[in-house]
Motif scaffolding. Structure first.
Motif, PDB file in Angstrom:
ATOM      1  N   PRO A 187       0.828  -1.208   0.000  1.00 47.00           N
ATOM      2  CA  PRO A 187       0.000   0.000   0.000  1.00 47.00           C
ATOM      3  C   PRO A 187       0.864   1.259   0.000  1.00 47.00           C
ATOM      4  N   HIS A 188       0.329   2.306  -0.584  1.00 49.95           N
ATOM      5  CA  HIS A 188       1.067   3.561  -0.644  1.00 49.95           C
ATOM      6  C   HIS A 188       1.118   4.257   0.712  1.00 49.95           C
ATOM      7  N   LEU A 189       0.128   3.978   1.556  1.00 44.43           N
ATOM      8  CA  LEU A 189       0.071   4.571   2.885  1.00 44.43           C
ATOM      9  C   LEU A 189      -0.712   3.626   3.793  1.00 44.43           C
ATOM     10  N   ILE A 190      -0.208   3.448   5.029  1.00 41.04           N
ATOM     11  CA  ILE A 190      -0.974   2.741   6.056  1.00 41.04           C
ATOM     12  C   ILE A 190      -1.103   3.671   7.254  1.00 41.04           C
ATOM     13  N   GLY A 191      -2.216   3.582   7.963  1.00 42.58           N
ATOM     14  CA  GLY A 191      -2.359   4.414   9.151  1.00 42.58           C
ATOM     15  C   GLY A 191      -3.798   4.624   9.532  1.00 42.58           C
ATOM     16  N   GLY A 192      -4.030   5.666  10.331  1.00 41.54           N
ATOM     17  CA  GLY A 192      -5.386   5.949  10.749  1.00 41.54           C
ATOM     18  C   GLY A 192      -5.485   7.071  11.754  1.00 41.54           C
ATOM     19  N   TRP A 193      -6.728   7.332  12.163  1.00 38.71           N
ATOM     20  CA  TRP A 193      -7.080   8.276  13.222  1.00 38.71           C
ATOM     21  C   TRP A 193      -7.523   7.429  14.394  1.00 38.71           C
ATOM     22  N   MET A 194      -6.835   7.514  15.514  1.00 36.96           N
ATOM     23  CA  MET A 194      -7.092   6.591  16.614  1.00 36.96           C
ATOM     24  C   MET A 194      -7.256   7.332  17.937  1.00 36.96           C
ATOM     25  N   PHE A 195      -8.033   6.721  18.832  1.00 42.48           N
ATOM     26  CA  PHE A 195      -8.161   7.219  20.199  1.00 42.48           C
ATOM     27  C   PHE A 195      -6.898   6.820  20.953  1.00 42.48           C
ATOM     28  N   LEU A 196      -6.330   7.765  21.690  1.00 40.34           N
ATOM     29  CA  LEU A 196      -5.017   7.591  22.309  1.00 40.34           C
ATOM     30  C   LEU A 196      -5.111   7.518  23.834  1.00 40.34           C
ATOM     31  N   PHE A 197      -4.386   6.581  24.396  1.00 44.71           N
ATOM     32  CA  PHE A 197      -4.174   6.458  25.836  1.00 44.71           C
ATOM     33  C   PHE A 197      -2.659   6.451  26.039  1.00 44.71           C
ATOM     34  N   LYS A 198      -2.157   7.372  26.863  1.00 45.61           N
ATOM     35  CA  LYS A 198      -0.716   7.504  27.052  1.00 45.61           C
ATOM     36  C   LYS A 198      -0.438   7.743  28.532  1.00 45.61           C
ATOM     37  N   MET A 199       0.577   7.079  29.056  1.00 42.67           N
ATOM     38  CA  MET A 199       0.898   7.245  30.472  1.00 42.67           C
ATOM     39  C   MET A 199       2.388   7.075  30.712  1.00 42.67           C
ATOM     40  N   PRO A 200       2.919   7.794  31.705  1.00 43.63           N
ATOM     41  CA  PRO A 200       4.337   7.640  32.034  1.00 43.63           C
ATOM     42  C   PRO A 200       4.600   6.289  32.697  1.00 43.63           C
ATOM     43  N   VAL A 201       5.738   5.708  32.374  1.00 36.60           N
ATOM     44  CA  VAL A 201       6.180   4.462  33.011  1.00 36.60           C
ATOM     45  C   VAL A 201       7.636   4.627  33.437  1.00 36.60           C
ATOM     46  N   ILE A 202       7.991   4.132  34.561  1.00 37.11           N
ATOM     47  CA  ILE A 202       9.321   4.194  35.165  1.00 37.11           C
ATOM     48  C   ILE A 202       9.720   5.624  35.508  1.00 37.11           C
ATOM     49  N   TRP A 203       9.799   6.532  34.494  1.00 39.68           N
ATOM     50  CA  TRP A 203      10.109   7.947  34.695  1.00 39.68           C
ATOM     51  C   TRP A 203       9.047   8.774  33.983  1.00 39.68           C
TER      52      TRP A 203
END
Length: 175
Positions: A86-102
């Motif tokens: 494919p010429h492009l792969i990807g998307g618009w996604m809901f994000l969950f992000k959190m610090p780990v260790i530091w």
């Protein structure tokens, strides 16, 4: 797939409760709360994709350091490499992000609509689902922003085919 995402969230839930107590590695003040924005570029590739990686995150960071938002991420192959795929792969996604260790090291997990693009004659999207997981390592130039090194795995399923790409990119983040 949904079982894997549920299992990851169950494993991360106890860590999320302690995210606010995460120490800093550089000893510099780093404020993880409020408006969150990240824009990054890098190199990405997999079995049938090779090219430029792009990610853009927008959302909000809660008082405990957890970020909720949207991420637009893709690997663009057309015009960059001659791989069959494919010429492009990807998307618009809901994000969950959190610090780990530091505080400077964050784990991110995202899921949402995505797929591939055929750019042979214009842009023809082939819709499906996409998910992403990875690590961000940020350096706080300022209390609320700085450069970020991002290591990501990006998956897209469209028309019954699973595409995957891995990327290493450099971003600038407003924590």
């Amino acid at each position: 797939m949904h079982r894997l995402l549920l299992a990851l969230l169950l494993v991360l839930a106890p860590l999320a409760a302690r995210a606010e107590e995460t120490p800093t590695i550089f000893g510099r003040p780093m404020e993880l709360r409020g408006f969150h924005f990240q824009l990054g570029f890098g190199a990405g590739g997999g079995p049938d994709t090779l090219g430029v990686f792009h990610e853009m995150e927008v959302g909000g960071t809660l008082r405990n350091g957890i970020t909720l938002g949207l991420i637009h991420a893709f690997i663009q192959s057309k015009g960059v490499s001659n791989v069959e795929g494919p010429h492009l792969i990807g998307g618009w996604m809901f994000l969950f992000k959190m610090p780990v260790i530091w505080k400077e090291l964050s784990y991110k997990l995202a899921f949402g609509p995505g797929g591939t693009h055929d750019q042979t004659d214009g842009i023809k999207p082939r819709w499906g689902v996409a998910w992403l997981y990875g690590l961000d390592f940020s350096y706080p130039w300022f209390r609320g922003s700085g450069p970020t090194l991002s290591l990501v795995a990006l998956h897209a399923v469209a028309e019954g085919r699973h595409h995957v790409g891995f990327s290493l990119g450099l971003a600038y983040t407003f924590f």
